[in-house]
Design an enzyme around this catalytic site. Structure first.
Site, PDB file in Angstrom:
ATOM      1  N   LYS A 208       0.833  -1.222   0.000  1.00  0.00           N
ATOM      2  CA  LYS A 208       0.000   0.000   0.000  1.00  0.00           C
ATOM      3  C   LYS A 208       0.860   1.261   0.000  1.00  0.00           C
ATOM      4  CE  LYS A 208      -2.379  -0.600   3.795  1.00  0.00           C
ATOM      5  NZ  LYS A 208      -1.852  -1.904   4.189  1.00  0.00           N
TER       6      LYS A 208
ATOM      7  N   ARG B 227      -0.456  -8.622  13.580  1.00  0.00           N
ATOM      8  CA  ARG B 227      -0.996  -7.581  12.693  1.00  0.00           C
ATOM      9  C   ARG B 227      -1.971  -8.179  11.681  1.00  0.00           C
ATOM     10  NH1 ARG B 227       4.226  -5.026  10.485  1.00  0.00           N
ATOM     11  NH2 ARG B 227       2.852  -3.769   9.193  1.00  0.00           N
TER      12      ARG B 227
ATOM     13  N   ARG C  30      11.583  -6.633   4.149  1.00  0.00           N
ATOM     14  CA  ARG C  30      11.367  -5.189   3.943  1.00  0.00           C
ATOM     15  C   ARG C  30      12.376  -4.344   4.719  1.00  0.00           C
ATOM     16  NH1 ARG C  30       5.364  -2.816   4.423  1.00  0.00           N
ATOM     17  NH2 ARG C  30       5.412  -3.169   6.663  1.00  0.00           N
TER      18      ARG C  30
ATOM     19  N   ARG D 235      11.661  -2.396  10.487  1.00  0.00           N
ATOM     20  CA  ARG D 235      10.699  -1.965  11.497  1.00  0.00           C
ATOM     21  C   ARG D 235      10.520  -3.055  12.549  1.00  0.00           C
ATOM     22  NH1 ARG D 235       5.611  -0.098   7.895  1.00  0.00           N
ATOM     23  NH2 ARG D 235       4.546  -0.987   9.696  1.00  0.00           N
TER      24      ARG D 235
ATOM     25  N   ARG E 293      -9.014   2.227   9.249  1.00  0.00           N
ATOM     26  CA  ARG E 293      -8.714   0.805   9.381  1.00  0.00           C
ATOM     27  C   ARG E 293      -9.877   0.059  10.019  1.00  0.00           C
ATOM     28  NH1 ARG E 293      -2.933   1.115   9.118  1.00  0.00           N
ATOM     29  NH2 ARG E 293      -1.822  -0.832   9.451  1.00  0.00           N
TER      30      ARG E 293
HETATM   31  P1  AMP Z   1       1.332   0.742   8.882  1.00  0.00           P
HETATM   32  O1  AMP Z   1       2.583   1.489   8.567  1.00  0.00           O
HETATM   33  O2  AMP Z   1       0.120   1.226   8.132  1.00  0.00           O
HETATM   34  O3  AMP Z   1       1.526  -0.764   8.773  1.00  0.00           O
HETATM   35  O4  AMP Z   1       0.993   1.033  10.428  1.00  0.00           O
HETATM   36  C1  AMP Z   1       1.871   0.658  11.458  1.00  0.00           C
HETATM   37  C2  AMP Z   1       1.121   0.567  12.769  1.00  0.00           C
HETATM   38  O5  AMP Z   1       0.607   1.863  13.119  1.00  0.00           O
HETATM   39  C3  AMP Z   1      -0.095  -0.337  12.791  1.00  0.00           C
HETATM   40  O6  AMP Z   1       0.253  -1.702  12.996  1.00  0.00           O
HETATM   41  C4  AMP Z   1      -0.883   0.241  13.966  1.00  0.00           C
HETATM   42  O7  AMP Z   1      -0.305  -0.125  15.203  1.00  0.00           O
HETATM   43  C5  AMP Z   1      -0.653   1.732  13.774  1.00  0.00           C
HETATM   44  N1  AMP Z   1      -1.704   2.311  12.911  1.00  0.00           N
HETATM   45  C6  AMP Z   1      -1.535   2.789  11.635  1.00  0.00           C
HETATM   46  N2  AMP Z   1      -2.698   3.244  11.160  1.00  0.00           N
HETATM   47  C7  AMP Z   1      -3.629   3.046  12.133  1.00  0.00           C
HETATM   48  C8  AMP Z   1      -5.030   3.292  12.230  1.00  0.00           C
HETATM   49  N3  AMP Z   1      -5.724   3.812  11.204  1.00  0.00           N
HETATM   50  N4  AMP Z   1      -5.653   2.965  13.383  1.00  0.00           N
HETATM   51  C9  AMP Z   1      -4.973   2.468  14.424  1.00  0.00           C
HETATM   52  N5  AMP Z   1      -3.673   2.172  14.401  1.00  0.00           N
HETATM   53  C10 AMP Z   1      -2.988   2.464  13.261  1.00  0.00           C
END
Ligand code: AMP
Length: 216
Positions: free
Chosen positions: A15, A173, A129, A162, A90
């Site tokens: 994404k 996740r 990654r 990460r 989300r």
């Molecule tokens: P991502 O980079 O989108 O994979 O996000 C990394 C982490 O940030 C996720 O695993 C959540 O812990 C947190 N996070 C990102 N976006 C959201 C969201 N919309 N709602 C809640 N937690 C979020």
């Protein structure tokens, strides 16, 4: 009316990479909730310290914190023409909050591309990654290796893995995604805005399909 594109898909499906390509092509802002959290963590803000405890465990950050952070980002002038939303909403609760916020900013969600791939593909992508410290550019040791190991091709900053990309956290996740985000997929499917994109293809092919889906 400003148009907002919501990108959906499981963790690791690409994404972030696709959102950047699309934002460049459409010349609109790219809002990544994960990047905003990581920026807050790097800058050791109160929001970052609070969010970190959830992120490191692979859980979602509570809605009030997340929605407040996105509201602030959407209020900046670069979002006036619209934006690509990557990682937010989300959950259906966040989607309803987004609609209310966009109504205030004279905008609406126009289309929701949903990038899919089997679990084995996304796990393989996450485990290889590497992310750049400065701007969150993403590389993969096999599918998209940097020219120089450990260094971002684009801004020269250090690449790191990460913490939430470790295998145990990725499993959580994916579970959180299935429980909390799949209902959101159904929410947007019912609204008629969802367009499915096959994410188990090359970066170039996915971005071609995506551009066609959003009419670029
Ligand atoms: P991502 O980079 O989108 O994979 O996000 C990394 C982490 O940030 C996720 O695993 C959540 O812990 C947190 N996070 C990102 N976006 C959201 C969201 N919309 N709602 C809640 N937690 C979020």
């Amino acid at each position: 009316m400003a148009t907002f594109i919501v990108l959906l898909g499981p963790p690791g499906v690409g994404k972030g990479t696709q959102a950047r390509i699309l934002a460049d092509a459409k010349k609109i802002a790219h809002i990544s909730s994960g990047d905003l959290f990581r920026e807050n963590i790097k800058n050791q803000t109160e929001l970052g310290k609070h969010a970190r405890s959830f992120i490191d465990k692979g859980e979602l950050v509570p809605d009030d914190v997340t929605i407040g952070m996105i509201r602030e980002r959407l209020s900046r002038p670069d979002c006036i023409p619209g934006a690509i939303l990557d990682g937010f909403p989300r959950t259906p609760v966040q989607a309803v909050a987004l609609e209310k916020m966009l109504a205030e900013f004279n905008g609406e969600v126009s289309v929701v591309p949903y990038i899919t791939a089997p679990e084995s593909v996304v796990v393989g992508r996450i485990s290889g990654r590497w992310t750049c410290r400065l701007n969150g550019h993403v590389f993969h040791h096999m599918f998209n290796p940097p020219i120089k190991a450990g260094i971002c091709d684009i801004d020269g900053s250090e690449l790191y893995q990460r913490k939430d990309d470790e295998v145990e956290t990725v499993t959580i996740r994916i579970r959180v995604y299935l429980e909390q985000t799949i209902p959101l997929v159904e929410y947007y499917r019912k609204s008629g805005k969802l367009i499915e994109i096959n994410g188990a293809q090359s970066v170039e092919q996915v971005s071609k399909d995506l551009c066609a889906a959003v009419n670029i």
